[in-house]
Design a protein around this motif. Structure first.
Motif, PDB file in Angstrom:
ATOM      1  N   GLU A 104       1.134  -0.840   0.343  1.00 24.08           N
ATOM      2  CA  GLU A 104       0.207  -0.172  -0.028  1.00 24.08           C
ATOM      3  C   GLU A 104       1.361   1.329  -0.223  1.00 24.08           C
ATOM      4  O   GLU A 104       1.981   0.981   0.619  1.00 24.08           O
ATOM      5  CB  GLU A 104      -0.922  -0.029   1.574  1.00 24.08           C
ATOM      6  CG  GLU A 104      -1.905  -1.256   0.882  1.00 24.08           C
ATOM      7  CD  GLU A 104      -2.842  -1.137  -0.158  1.00 24.08           C
ATOM      8  OE1 GLU A 104      -3.050  -0.236  -0.623  1.00 24.08           O
ATOM      9  OE2 GLU A 104      -4.137  -1.602   0.579  1.00 24.08           O
ATOM     10  N   TRP A 105       0.477   2.402  -0.757  1.00 23.85           N
ATOM     11  CA  TRP A 105       1.161   3.044  -0.742  1.00 23.85           C
ATOM     12  C   TRP A 105      -0.118   5.020   0.170  1.00 23.85           C
ATOM     13  O   TRP A 105      -0.423   4.454   0.171  1.00 23.85           O
ATOM     14  CB  TRP A 105       1.084   4.123  -2.382  1.00 23.85           C
ATOM     15  CG  TRP A 105       1.822   3.442  -3.002  1.00 23.85           C
ATOM     16  CD1 TRP A 105       0.988   2.060  -3.697  1.00 23.85           C
ATOM     17  CD2 TRP A 105       3.168   3.718  -3.758  1.00 23.85           C
ATOM     18  NE1 TRP A 105       1.517   2.120  -4.636  1.00 23.85           N
ATOM     19  CE2 TRP A 105       3.226   2.089  -4.463  1.00 23.85           C
ATOM     20  CE3 TRP A 105       3.914   3.987  -3.462  1.00 23.85           C
ATOM     21  CZ2 TRP A 105       4.569   2.138  -5.127  1.00 23.85           C
ATOM     22  CZ3 TRP A 105       5.473   4.300  -4.066  1.00 23.85           C
ATOM     23  CH2 TRP A 105       5.163   3.330  -4.877  1.00 23.85           C
ATOM     24  N   THR A 106       1.414   5.519   1.226  1.00 24.54           N
ATOM     25  CA  THR A 106       1.046   6.499   1.476  1.00 24.54           C
ATOM     26  C   THR A 106      -0.146   7.054   0.971  1.00 24.54           C
ATOM     27  O   THR A 106       0.118   7.955  -0.118  1.00 24.54           O
ATOM     28  CB  THR A 106       2.063   7.277   2.107  1.00 24.54           C
ATOM     29  OG1 THR A 106       3.484   7.232   1.207  1.00 24.54           O
ATOM     30  CG2 THR A 106       3.191   6.457   3.086  1.00 24.54           C
ATOM     31  N   GLN A 107      -0.839   8.000   1.015  1.00 21.10           N
ATOM     32  CA  GLN A 107      -2.164   8.993   0.680  1.00 21.10           C
ATOM     33  C   GLN A 107      -0.681   9.810   0.181  1.00 21.10           C
ATOM     34  O   GLN A 107      -1.844  10.371  -0.474  1.00 21.10           O
ATOM     35  CB  GLN A 107      -2.953   8.431   1.446  1.00 21.10           C
ATOM     36  CG  GLN A 107      -3.787   7.672   1.615  1.00 21.10           C
ATOM     37  CD  GLN A 107      -4.361   6.588   0.535  1.00 21.10           C
ATOM     38  OE1 GLN A 107      -5.189   6.940  -0.006  1.00 21.10           O
ATOM     39  NE2 GLN A 107      -3.847   5.652   0.347  1.00 21.10           N
ATOM     40  N   LEU A 113       5.504   3.066  -1.094  1.00 22.75           N
ATOM     41  CA  LEU A 113       5.324   2.082  -0.679  1.00 22.75           C
ATOM     42  C   LEU A 113       5.728   1.066   0.821  1.00 22.75           C
ATOM     43  O   LEU A 113       7.131   1.260   1.040  1.00 22.75           O
ATOM     44  CB  LEU A 113       5.379   1.351  -1.595  1.00 22.75           C
ATOM     45  CG  LEU A 113       5.164  -0.374  -1.910  1.00 22.75           C
ATOM     46  CD1 LEU A 113       3.884  -0.059  -1.907  1.00 22.75           C
ATOM     47  CD2 LEU A 113       6.365  -0.984  -3.016  1.00 22.75           C
ATOM     48  N   HIS A 114       4.534   1.051   1.277  1.00 23.95           N
ATOM     49  CA  HIS A 114       5.038  -0.106   2.880  1.00 23.95           C
ATOM     50  C   HIS A 114       4.320  -1.416   2.099  1.00 23.95           C
ATOM     51  O   HIS A 114       3.393  -1.772   1.807  1.00 23.95           O
ATOM     52  CB  HIS A 114       3.887   0.038   3.512  1.00 23.95           C
ATOM     53  CG  HIS A 114       4.536   1.797   3.730  1.00 23.95           C
ATOM     54  ND1 HIS A 114       5.003   2.627   3.009  1.00 23.95           N
ATOM     55  CD2 HIS A 114       5.330   1.723   5.055  1.00 23.95           C
ATOM     56  CE1 HIS A 114       5.533   3.955   4.390  1.00 23.95           C
ATOM     57  NE2 HIS A 114       5.365   3.639   5.358  1.00 23.95           N
ATOM     58  N   TRP A 115       4.905  -2.517   2.421  1.00 25.15           N
ATOM     59  CA  TRP A 115       4.923  -4.129   2.453  1.00 25.15           C
ATOM     60  C   TRP A 115       4.525  -4.633   3.836  1.00 25.15           C
ATOM     61  O   TRP A 115       4.936  -4.189   5.403  1.00 25.15           O
ATOM     62  CB  TRP A 115       6.043  -4.787   2.077  1.00 25.15           C
ATOM     63  CG  TRP A 115       6.381  -4.656   0.466  1.00 25.15           C
ATOM     64  CD1 TRP A 115       7.443  -3.736  -0.022  1.00 25.15           C
ATOM     65  CD2 TRP A 115       5.668  -4.835  -0.597  1.00 25.15           C
ATOM     66  NE1 TRP A 115       7.009  -3.795  -1.619  1.00 25.15           N
ATOM     67  CE2 TRP A 115       5.839  -4.695  -2.028  1.00 25.15           C
ATOM     68  CE3 TRP A 115       4.744  -5.931  -0.467  1.00 25.15           C
ATOM     69  CZ2 TRP A 115       6.008  -5.181  -3.070  1.00 25.15           C
ATOM     70  CZ3 TRP A 115       4.474  -6.412  -2.182  1.00 25.15           C
ATOM     71  CH2 TRP A 115       4.515  -5.468  -3.223  1.00 25.15           C
ATOM     72  N   PRO A 162      -2.391   3.658   9.067  1.00 24.54           N
ATOM     73  CA  PRO A 162      -1.868   5.441   8.890  1.00 24.54           C
ATOM     74  C   PRO A 162      -1.232   5.226   7.710  1.00 24.54           C
ATOM     75  O   PRO A 162      -0.659   5.888   6.473  1.00 24.54           O
ATOM     76  CB  PRO A 162      -0.535   4.555   9.974  1.00 24.54           C
ATOM     77  CG  PRO A 162      -0.971   3.915  11.065  1.00 24.54           C
ATOM     78  CD  PRO A 162      -2.304   3.062  10.635  1.00 24.54           C
ATOM     79  N   ILE A 163      -1.373   4.555   6.637  1.00 27.14           N
ATOM     80  CA  ILE A 163      -0.818   4.193   5.012  1.00 27.14           C
ATOM     81  C   ILE A 163      -2.201   4.204   4.710  1.00 27.14           C
ATOM     82  O   ILE A 163      -1.295   5.067   3.633  1.00 27.14           O
ATOM     83  CB  ILE A 163      -0.069   2.786   5.258  1.00 27.14           C
ATOM     84  CG1 ILE A 163       1.418   2.619   6.373  1.00 27.14           C
ATOM     85  CG2 ILE A 163       0.780   2.498   3.770  1.00 27.14           C
ATOM     86  CD1 ILE A 163       2.210   3.652   6.838  1.00 27.14           C
TER      87      ILE A 163
END
Length: 206
Positions: A104-107, A113-115, A162-163
């Motif tokens: 998911e990517w931060t808004q 990008l976070h896994w 949060p992400i």
């Protein structure tokens, strides 16, 4: 909406962890960055009633009149039992989507990008709650016959929020697989909620 995940475990590991019946399985390479419309391994019920592995195109096909059909990759858990687009698949074609991580990517900018990985996943493999259906029609000027899959999303837990504050995939544990695939729609829908807070490891992709 989750439009990025990975499946890097060997086919033999998928077969064992998901109790796929003996027989032919597709040759699946490590898929480190899966995006919509790619072909992915899915575990479903065979006609004999056991589990089989199949390769399917990610994204149910949504015709758009004069425009190109659109792949719909995620099904909201509060819509699958009432929406005509999803209902028949939810009632009779539920499946498991093997996963090793989802992204998911931060808004807000800059987009990062976070896994996400399930902490308790055996050998790093877990499952999304999936749906599948066959589709025939024209894509890119060619008449095709496809098997397609999508997976459910629900409200995010504290690890994901949060992400990506809008949603997260519905993740199943092994003791829930049979209920998801073979239980009543009511029992299956009861599984379609967020994971407990603290269930996921989160890693920033640099």
């Amino acid at each position: 909406m989750c439009n990025l995940y990975s499946m890097t475990a060997p086919v033999d590991t998928i077969r064992r962890l998901f109790e796929v019946a003996a027989g032919a399985v597709p040759n699946v390479p490590a898929l480190g960055s899966i995006r919509p419309t790619e072909r992915v391994p899915v575990v479903r019920s065979s006609r004999a009633g056991d589990r089989e592995m199949a390769m399917m195109r990610w994204g149910f096909v949504l015709p758009q009149g004069d425009k190109a059909p659109k792949p719909v990759t995620n099904a909201r858990s509060d819509k699958v039992n009432i929406s005509g687009f999803w209902r028949s698949s939810f009632e009779s074609r539920r499946c498991l989507v093997p996963v090793t991580a989802f992204g998911e990517w931060t808004q807000a900018a800059p987009k990062i990008l976070h896994w996400f990985r399930l902490k308790e996943a055996e050998e790093g493999v877990f499952a999304f709650a999936g749906l599948w259906r066959p589709w025939q029609g024209e894509l890119r000027g060619e008449r095709v016959s496809l098997e397609t899959m999508a997976f459910l999303t629900t409200e995010p837990n504290a690890d994901v929020r949060p992400i990506h504050p809008k949603s997260m995939p519905v993740i199943l544990r092994p003791d829930q697989y049979d209920t998801w695939m073979n239980g009543s729609p009511k029992d299956a829908l009861a599984l379609a909620g967020p994971l407990e807070d603290g269930s996921l490891d989160v890693e920033r992709a640099d």
